[in-house]
Design a protein around this motif. Structure first.
Motif, mmCIF file in Angstrom:
data_model
loop_
_atom_site.group_PDB
_atom_site.id
_atom_site.type_symbol
_atom_site.label_atom_id
_atom_site.label_comp_id
_atom_site.label_asym_id
_atom_site.label_seq_id
_atom_site.Cartn_x
_atom_site.Cartn_y
_atom_site.Cartn_z
ATOM 1 N N CYS A 83 -22.065 16.265 27.370
ATOM 2 C CA CYS A 83 -21.210 16.102 28.539
ATOM 3 C C CYS A 83 -21.394 17.309 29.456
ATOM 4 O O CYS A 83 -21.220 18.447 29.008
ATOM 5 C CB CYS A 83 -19.753 15.988 28.104
ATOM 6 N N PHE A 88 -18.327 15.555 36.289
ATOM 7 C CA PHE A 88 -18.278 14.441 35.352
ATOM 8 C C PHE A 88 -16.816 14.183 35.040
ATOM 9 O O PHE A 88 -16.107 15.091 34.608
ATOM 10 C CB PHE A 88 -19.048 14.802 34.071
ATOM 11 N N ALA A 92 -15.904 9.423 31.917
ATOM 12 C CA ALA A 92 -17.357 9.421 31.729
ATOM 13 C C ALA A 92 -17.760 10.352 30.591
ATOM 14 O O ALA A 92 -18.670 10.047 29.816
ATOM 15 C CB ALA A 92 -18.053 9.835 33.020
ATOM 16 N N ARG A 95 -16.857 8.696 27.266
ATOM 17 C CA ARG A 95 -17.807 7.624 26.964
ATOM 18 C C ARG A 95 -19.118 8.197 26.431
ATOM 19 O O ARG A 95 -19.662 7.710 25.445
ATOM 20 C CB ARG A 95 -18.070 6.792 28.218
ATOM 21 N N ARG A 96 -19.609 9.244 27.084
ATOM 22 C CA ARG A 96 -20.865 9.855 26.635
ATOM 23 C C ARG A 96 -20.725 10.424 25.226
ATOM 24 O O ARG A 96 -21.637 10.306 24.402
ATOM 25 C CB ARG A 96 -21.296 10.948 27.607
#
Length: 219
Positions: A83, A88, A92, A95-96
């Motif tokens: 991340c 970001f 997001a 999720r990563r």
């Protein structure tokens, strides 16, 4: 008083308030935080603590000749992306991290083939699953998390296989090393975003509370 509250909400030091960490505390990770924060979950310390023991396990297996930094030569090219520190969103980032942990759980199959009795592997697999569940609970759209298909998983494990036993063992150790780094940076990334969110929320609450008084003073 109001100025002090605003400074505190924005994270700025208030006069008379200690700003240095206690002796022996160099990371700030021991700072008290609300228990509902993802970064405050004890699962982080359990899995990071387990993978932190990997270096000693490696050095015990190779007491002579092979140094820990040698694993840099055996990095897996398909390692999950981390991340970013900025630009970001929290969603997001979560999720990563969830997708990355899913990929690492597949890569751990290679480690299991080489070291089926590893206690570090056992803890890494168990707590990785718990961490993924925690992350998804914090997401607005957990259904957006995509995982590898069974054929993709097979291909991933096959790609890192090697006929040379020493190479396979080094790759297994490299996966554990990279997982440890991934987890440490993931916790810091989430902690940073949660802290920023708390600061914004606190600042907005204080400004909203004093705004009527501010309007009266301006009349």
């Amino acid at each position: 008083m109001l100025a002090a509250l605003l400074l505190r909400a924005l994270g700025a030091p208030v006069e008379g308030e200690p700003t240095d960490s206690p002796a022996g505390d160099s990371s700030g990770e021991e700072e008290l935080v609300p228990s509902d924060l993802l970064s405050a979950s004890p699962v982080w310390d359990l899995i990071i603590g387990a993978t932190a023991g990997h270096q000693k396990e490696f050095e015990d297996e190779f007491p002579q000749g092979v140094k820990y930094h040698f694993l840099e030569n055996y990095k897996v090219s398909s390692l999950p992306a981390k991340c970013p520190s900025s630009n970001f969103s929290m969603e997001a980032c979560l999720r990563r991290l969830a997708e990355g942990l899913h990929t690492y759980m597949v890569l751990l199959e290679h480690v299991e083939r080489e070291y089926p009795g590893s206690s570090i592997l056992l803890h890494a697999k168990y707590y990785s699953r718990q961490l993924v569940d925690l992350i998804k609970k914090k997401m607005k759209s957990p259904g957006q998390v995509t995982v590898l298909t069974s054929s993709q998983e097979e291909q991933l494990v096959q790609d890192i296989n090697n006929p040379d036993s020493f190479h396979r063992r080094m790759t297994g150790h490299s996966i554990l090393q990279q997982l440890h780094d991934f987890l440490r940076e993931a916790k810091l990334a989430i902690r940073k975003r949660e802290k920023s969110r708390q600061m914004r929320k606190g600042s907005n609450m204080i400004i909203a509370a004093i705004h009527p008084s501010f309007q009266i003073l301006q009349r």
